[in-house]
Motif scaffolding. Structure first.
Motif, mmCIF file in Angstrom:
data_model
loop_
_atom_site.group_PDB
_atom_site.id
_atom_site.type_symbol
_atom_site.label_atom_id
_atom_site.label_comp_id
_atom_site.label_asym_id
_atom_site.label_seq_id
_atom_site.Cartn_x
_atom_site.Cartn_y
_atom_site.Cartn_z
ATOM 1 N N LEU A 8 0.770 41.250 62.771
ATOM 2 C CA LEU A 8 1.101 40.095 61.936
ATOM 3 C C LEU A 8 0.693 40.342 60.489
ATOM 4 O O LEU A 8 1.474 40.121 59.560
ATOM 5 N N GLU A 9 -0.534 40.809 60.302
ATOM 6 C CA GLU A 9 -1.071 40.973 58.951
ATOM 7 C C GLU A 9 -0.297 41.992 58.134
ATOM 8 O O GLU A 9 -0.055 41.786 56.939
ATOM 9 N N ARG A 10 0.091 43.109 58.768
ATOM 10 C CA ARG A 10 0.697 44.175 57.972
ATOM 11 C C ARG A 10 2.219 44.038 57.835
ATOM 12 O O ARG A 10 2.834 44.811 57.113
ATOM 13 N N THR A 11 2.815 43.054 58.507
ATOM 14 C CA THR A 11 4.278 42.918 58.444
ATOM 15 C C THR A 11 4.690 41.543 57.925
ATOM 16 O O THR A 11 4.902 41.350 56.737
ATOM 17 N N VAL A 12 4.787 40.572 58.816
ATOM 18 C CA VAL A 12 5.372 39.287 58.437
ATOM 19 C C VAL A 12 4.498 38.521 57.435
ATOM 20 O O VAL A 12 5.019 37.817 56.560
ATOM 21 N N VAL A 13 3.178 38.656 57.525
ATOM 22 C CA VAL A 13 2.315 37.998 56.540
ATOM 23 C C VAL A 13 2.578 38.556 55.144
ATOM 24 O O VAL A 13 2.624 37.821 54.153
ATOM 25 N N GLU A 14 2.760 39.871 55.063
ATOM 26 C CA GLU A 14 3.069 40.486 53.773
ATOM 27 C C GLU A 14 4.405 39.976 53.229
ATOM 28 O O GLU A 14 4.567 39.802 52.016
ATOM 29 N N THR A 15 5.368 39.732 54.127
ATOM 30 C CA THR A 15 6.650 39.193 53.684
ATOM 31 C C THR A 15 6.478 37.777 53.141
ATOM 32 O O THR A 15 7.073 37.414 52.119
ATOM 33 N N PHE A 16 5.673 36.960 53.822
ATOM 34 C CA PHE A 16 5.386 35.620 53.319
ATOM 35 C C PHE A 16 4.769 35.693 51.926
ATOM 36 O O PHE A 16 5.152 34.942 51.022
ATOM 37 N N LYS A 17 3.800 36.577 51.753
ATOM 38 C CA LYS A 17 3.126 36.685 50.454
ATOM 39 C C LYS A 17 4.099 37.145 49.373
ATOM 40 O O LYS A 17 4.020 36.706 48.216
ATOM 41 N N LYS A 18 5.028 38.013 49.745
ATOM 42 C CA LYS A 18 6.015 38.495 48.784
ATOM 43 C C LYS A 18 6.923 37.360 48.337
ATOM 44 O O LYS A 18 7.252 37.232 47.143
ATOM 45 N N ILE A 19 7.346 36.527 49.269
ATOM 46 C CA ILE A 19 8.241 35.424 48.947
ATOM 47 C C ILE A 19 7.505 34.309 48.194
ATOM 48 O O ILE A 19 8.015 33.775 47.209
ATOM 49 N N LEU A 20 6.296 33.968 48.653
ATOM 50 C CA LEU A 20 5.544 32.901 48.003
ATOM 51 C C LEU A 20 4.994 33.333 46.652
ATOM 52 O O LEU A 20 4.875 32.525 45.737
#
Length: 285
Positions: free
Chosen positions: A101-113
Motif C-alpha cells: 500500500l505504502e509504496r504504490t497506491v499511497v504514493e499515487t494519492f500523494k501525487k494527485i493531492l
C-alpha cells in the motif's frame, strides 16, 4: 476531463488515456444520476425514468488487464472526487500488505493531492488515513490474510465504498467480507454516497479470472457490474525506455502482462518462462 486531472505532471501536452476517460465516465454517470435524484427530492419532485436508471446502474467497477495501463491513477482520482463531492463520506483502499500500500497506491494519492489544502494525513500504521476538510476520509488497510485469516480487522468497519488495489492479490473470502461492509457508514452529510466497489487487476490465474476477468471479457458479469479492459498500449505516458525494457521479458510474460492476453498456456506455473528452444542446448553460458 482533462490531462491535468489525470496527470498534474503532464507538461508535454500529451493526449490523455482514452480508457481512463471511459472508466471515469462510467462511474461518474452513475454519480450524476444519484445527485440529480437527490436534488429533485429536495424540491419535492421525482423522475420515474431517472429512478429506474439508478436502480439498474452499475455499483461494481472493474478495470483489469496489462500493467501500466493507467488503472491505479484513474481509480484514485475517482476516490478523491467522491470524497470532495460527498462530505463526511468514508472510503476504504485495500491491498494485500501494508508495505505494498505504502509504496504504490499511497504514493499515487500523494501525487494527485500534492500540497492540497483539502486535508491532512494520519500516518499511524494501525489507523492510516487522509482526512479531508469537508469531513470525508480515505482509509488504507491491508488484508494481511496470513496474520488474520478470520478478517477480524474488518468486523465493524463502516464505509460507503472501497477501492481494491490489485484485487488479484486479495483472497476471495476477503473480498466478500469487505463488500459486506459497503454502505454501512451513515455519518455522511447530504446525499447518500453510492456504495461503489472500484477494483483494478493484472491478468491472473486466481479466483479473479474465473469470477470477474473471464465473464467481463465475454460480457457475462451481473448487470450491476462494469468491466473495462486495460492495455499498456492505451497509456500514452509509457515511455520509450519502458517499452525497450519490456522487450526483454520472456514471451509468455510479455503476452500476458503487456499485451493482456489471458489464455497463455502455462505448463507448470513455476516454469512459466521456460522454452526448450530458448533455454536448452549445448555450451550454454
Amino acid at each position: 476531463m482533462t490531462g491535468v486531472i489525470l496527470d498534474p505532471n503532464n507538461k508535454e501536452g500529451k493526449d490523455v488515456n482514452p480508457k481512463q476517460i471511459e472508466f471515469y465516465n462510467a462511474v461518474m454517470t452513475c454519480v450524476g444520476r444519484i445527485v440529480s435524484a437527490f436534488n429533485l427530492k429536495q424540491q419535492g419532485k421525482s423522475d420515474p425514468v431517472l429512478e429506474d436508471l439508478i436502480s439498474s446502474d452499475h455499483r461494481y467497477f472493474f478495470y483489469g488487464g496489462s500493467i501500466r495501463g493507467g488503472k491505479t491513477y484513474i481509480c484514485v482520482t475517482i476516490i478523491v472526487l467522491l470524497c470532495l463531492m460527498f462530505p463526511k463520506s468514508r472510503w476504504l483502499v485495500v491491498r494485500k500488505s501494508f508495505p505494498d500500500l505504502e509504496r504504490t497506491v499511497v504514493e499515487t494519492f500523494k501525487k494527485i493531492l500534492g500540497t492540497s489544502p483539502n486535508g491532512k494525513w494520519n500516518h499511524s500504521q494501525s489507523n492510516f488515513y487522509f482526512q479531508f476538510k469537508n469531513g470525508s476520509r480515505v482509509m488504507f488497510m491491508a488484508e494481511n490474510y496470513t496474520q488474520d485469516k478470520n478478517f477480524t480487522r474488518f468486523l465493524g468497519l463502516e464505509i460507503n465504498g472501497v477501492l481494491f488495489e490489485q484485487i488479484e492479490e486479495i483472497t476471495e473470502a476477503g473480498y466478500d467480507m469487505i463488500c459486506s461492509r459497503l454502505g454501512s457508514w451513515k455519518g455522511y452529510s447530504g446525499v447518500e454516497p453510492p456504495a461503489f466497489v472500484l477494483a483494478n487487476f493484472n491478468p491472473t490465474y486466481s479466483w479473479v479470472k474465473k469470477r470477474i476477468d473471464d465473464p467481463g471479457m465475454k460480457g457475462g458479469l451481473p448487470k450491476d457490474h462494469y468491466f473495462l479492459e486495460a492495455l499498456s498500449t492505451d497509456n500514452p505516458f509509457n515511455s520509450e525506455e519502458q517499452w525497450r525494457a519490456w522487450q526483454n521479458l520472456d514471451p509468455e510474460t510479455y503476452s500476458r502482462m503487456i499485451l493482456g492476453e489471458r489464455e497463455i498456456e502455462v505448463k507448470g506455473a513455476f516454469l512459466y518462462g521456460f522454452n526448450p528452444s530458448r533455454n536448452t542446448g549445448y555450451d550454454l553460458k
